[in-house]
Scaffold this active site. Structure first.
Site, PDB file in Angstrom:
ATOM      1  N   TYR A 154       0.847  -1.193   0.000  1.00 34.62           N
ATOM      2  CA  TYR A 154       0.000   0.000   0.000  1.00 34.62           C
ATOM      3  C   TYR A 154       0.883   1.243   0.000  1.00 34.62           C
ATOM      4  CZ  TYR A 154      -3.828  -3.115   1.300  1.00 34.62           C
ATOM      5  OH  TYR A 154      -4.761  -4.121   1.314  1.00 34.62           O
ATOM      6  N   SER A 155       0.601   2.157  -0.920  1.00 29.27           N
ATOM      7  CA  SER A 155       1.336   3.423  -0.937  1.00 29.27           C
ATOM      8  C   SER A 155       1.040   4.187   0.353  1.00 29.27           C
ATOM      9  CB  SER A 155       0.910   4.273  -2.140  1.00 29.27           C
ATOM     10  OG  SER A 155       1.244   3.636  -3.351  1.00 29.27           O
ATOM     11  N   CYS A 336      -0.430   6.883 -10.543  1.00 28.09           N
ATOM     12  CA  CYS A 336      -0.654   5.912  -9.474  1.00 28.09           C
ATOM     13  C   CYS A 336      -2.133   5.533  -9.465  1.00 28.09           C
ATOM     14  CB  CYS A 336      -0.247   6.488  -8.121  1.00 28.09           C
ATOM     15  SG  CYS A 336      -0.260   5.253  -6.788  1.00 28.09           S
ATOM     16  N   GLU A 376       3.312   3.764 -11.111  1.00 29.32           N
ATOM     17  CA  GLU A 376       3.028   2.729 -10.131  1.00 29.32           C
ATOM     18  C   GLU A 376       1.535   2.405 -10.235  1.00 29.32           C
ATOM     19  OE1 GLU A 376       5.215   2.311  -6.171  1.00 29.32           O
ATOM     20  OE2 GLU A 376       3.282   3.176  -5.553  1.00 29.32           O
ATOM     21  N   TYR A 378      -1.704  -0.702 -11.119  1.00 27.39           N
ATOM     22  CA  TYR A 378      -2.041  -2.106 -10.895  1.00 27.39           C
ATOM     23  C   TYR A 378      -3.359  -2.443 -11.572  1.00 27.39           C
ATOM     24  CZ  TYR A 378      -4.234   0.605  -7.149  1.00 27.39           C
ATOM     25  OH  TYR A 378      -4.900   1.554  -6.440  1.00 27.39           O
TER      26      TYR A 378
END
Length: 378
Positions: A154-155, A336, A376, A378
Site C-alpha cells: 500500500y502506498s 498511481c 506505479e 495495478y
C-alpha cells in the site's frame, strides 16, 4: 523550469477525507486553480469534504510540542539527498508489528465503495520517505493452498513525519474490496479482499504485521526545487500525492520552503462523494494558488468532449499540449492507480508528439532516461 505532474487513481475509491477511488464522470472540464470561480465547488466542499477535525486528534495541525515549528528532524543532509533512503528495513520473514491508531471512513454516503484512512504507529522504527510503500501481511491462510497469507503493498498516504508529525506514524488510504455477484446483485463474502477488509475493519490497538518501506520509483526530485510535478491518480492512487502535497505546502519542511515549481494534481473518482482529501486540497489552493493546481474527473457526474463519461485520461487530455510542453521543459509526471488509465494518456501524448513532428517512443525513452516518468499502477 522543471515541471512535476502527478496523476491520482481516483477511480478506485471514494472518501470524505478525499475520495481515492472514483472514475471521473460527466463533469465539464474544470481547472481548479481558482476554486472560487467554480460554481459547483462550494457545494462539493460543504457536502462531501471532511475537515482535519473529522479525523479527531489523529491528525495534528502543528509541529510537535517543544519544536521550532518546523518539520526537519527526519531530513537527510542536504535534505534532497536520496543516498540514505530507508529500504526494506523489515522483510516478510521478520515483519515489524505496528499498532493501529485509528481507522476512519473518508468518503460520503453515495460513494462507490468504502475508503478508509488508517493511521498506524511504527514507534519511529520504520521510517519512510514520501512516495514509498508499506507491506501488510493479513492474518490467516490462503484457502487455495493452505499457506499463510502473503504481503500486500500500500502506498503511504502521509509524509515521513506522519499525520501527528511525530515521525512515529504512517497512514494508509485503503478501499474495501468486495465482490458483487452479477446474477444476484449481492456481495459474496468468500471473494472479498482479504487484506483491504482486514484493514478497513481495524480497531485502535490492532497489531499489524508490516514490511518495508519499499520503492524508489515515486520519489520527488527535491534536488531541483523548480521542478513541476504532474500527479495523476485514480481512487486510492491518491495516497503518495497526499504525502507530496503535505510536504511541499502543509508542513514546514526544507523541501516546502525551497519549492518554486507547480504541483498539478489530477484525481479521478466516480462521483463527488468519492472525492478523497478534498478539504486538504482546497486549503492548499487558497494558501498556494500560484504553485498548486487541481483537476477532478468524476465519471458519473461529468461528460468528456465526446459526450461520454469523464475518466481521468479524458481530463488529462484537455491539457494535452500544456502537459507535453511541461514534460519537454523538465516536468516530472507521476501515475498511481488503475493501469487502465495509461493507454489513453500515452496515446494522447503520442498524438501531440506526432503533431509536433516527433516520435513519441523516442520522447518517452528520453523522459524515462531523465527520471521524469514515474509509474506505479495495478
Amino acid at each position: 523550469m522543471l515541471s512535476l505532474v502527478v496523476v491520482s487513481a481516483a477511480a478506485f475509491s471514494g472518501s470524505r477525507l478525499g475520495m481515492s477511488r472514483a472514475r471521473v464522470s460527466g463533469m465539464s472540464s474544470v481547472s481548479m486553480a481558482d476554486p472560487s470561480a467554480e460554481p459547483w465547488n462550494a457545494d462539493i466542499i460543504a457536502k462531501n469534504s471532511p475537515t482535519a477535525a473529522d479525523l479527531g486528534s489523529d491528525v495534528a495541525t502543528a509541529a510537535p510540542s517543544g519544536s521550532s515549528g518546523k518539520q526537519d528532524f527526519l531530513e537527510a543532509s542536504p535534505y534532497w539527498d536520496q543516498s540514505g533512503i530507508p529500504l526494506n528495513t523489515y522483510k516478510n520473514k521478520a515483519p515489524f508489528v505496528g499498532k493501529v491508531v485509528s481507522c476512519k471512513r473518508i468518503v460520503g454516503p453515495e460513494a462507490t465503495g468504502e475508503t478508509c484512512h488508517i493511521i498506524i504507529n511504527h514507534e519511529g522504527k520504520m521510517p519512510y520517505w514520501e512516495g514509498q510503500s508499506y507491506g501488510v501481511i493479513p492474518p490467516g491462510t490462503n484457502p487455495k493452498n493452505g499457506k499463510p497469507n502473503t504481503v500486500r503493498l500500500y502506498s503511504i498516504a502521509s509524509t515521513r513525519y506522519g499525520d501527528d508529525m511525530t515521525g512515529k506514524t504512517g497512514s494508509l488510504c485503503v478501499r474495501r474490496a468486495v465482490y458483487v455477484d452479477p446474477d444476484t446483485g449481492k456481495e459474496d463474502p468468500a471473494k472479498k479482499g482479504v487484506c483491504s477488509n482486514y484493514l478497513c475493519d481495524a480497531k485502535p490497538g490492532l497489531e499489524v504485521k508490516m514490511t518495508g518501506p519499499s520503492g524508489k520509483v515515486m520519489l520527488m526530485p527535491e534536488e531541483n526545487p523548480a521542478a513541476d510535478l504532474i500527479m495523476v491518480a485514480t481512487g486510492t492512487g491518491i495516497a503518495p500525492y497526499r504525502g507530496f502535497i503535505r510536504r511541499l505546502f502543509t508542513e514546514k519542511t526544507p523541501a516546502g520552503e525551497a519549492y518554486k515549481g507547480t504541483a498539478w494534481l489530477f484525481l479521478g473518482v466516480a462521483n463527488s462523494d468519492s472525492l478523497l482529501y478534498d478539504d486538504e486540497w482546497q486549503t492548499v489552493l487558497k494558501s498556494h494558488p500560484k504553485n498548486f493546481r487541481l483537476d477532478y474527473a468524476l465519471s458519473r457526474e461529468q461528460t468528456n468532449k465526446a459526450g461520454g463519461k469523464m475518466y481521468i485520461q479524458d481530463k488529462v487530455e484537455e491539457y494535452a499540449d500544456e502537459i507535453f510542453a511541461k514534460l519537454e521543459g523538465g516536468a516530472h509526471m507521476y501515475f498511481c492507480g488503475l493501469k487502465g488509465m495509461m493507454p489513453g494518456i500515452t496515446d494522447m501524448l503520442e498524438r501531440v508528439a506526432t503533431d509536433k513532428g516527433m516520435k513519441w517512443a523516442d520522447k518517452l525513452e528520453q523522459f524515462k532516461k531523465n527520471g521524469q516518468w514515474h509509474v506505479e499502477v495495478y
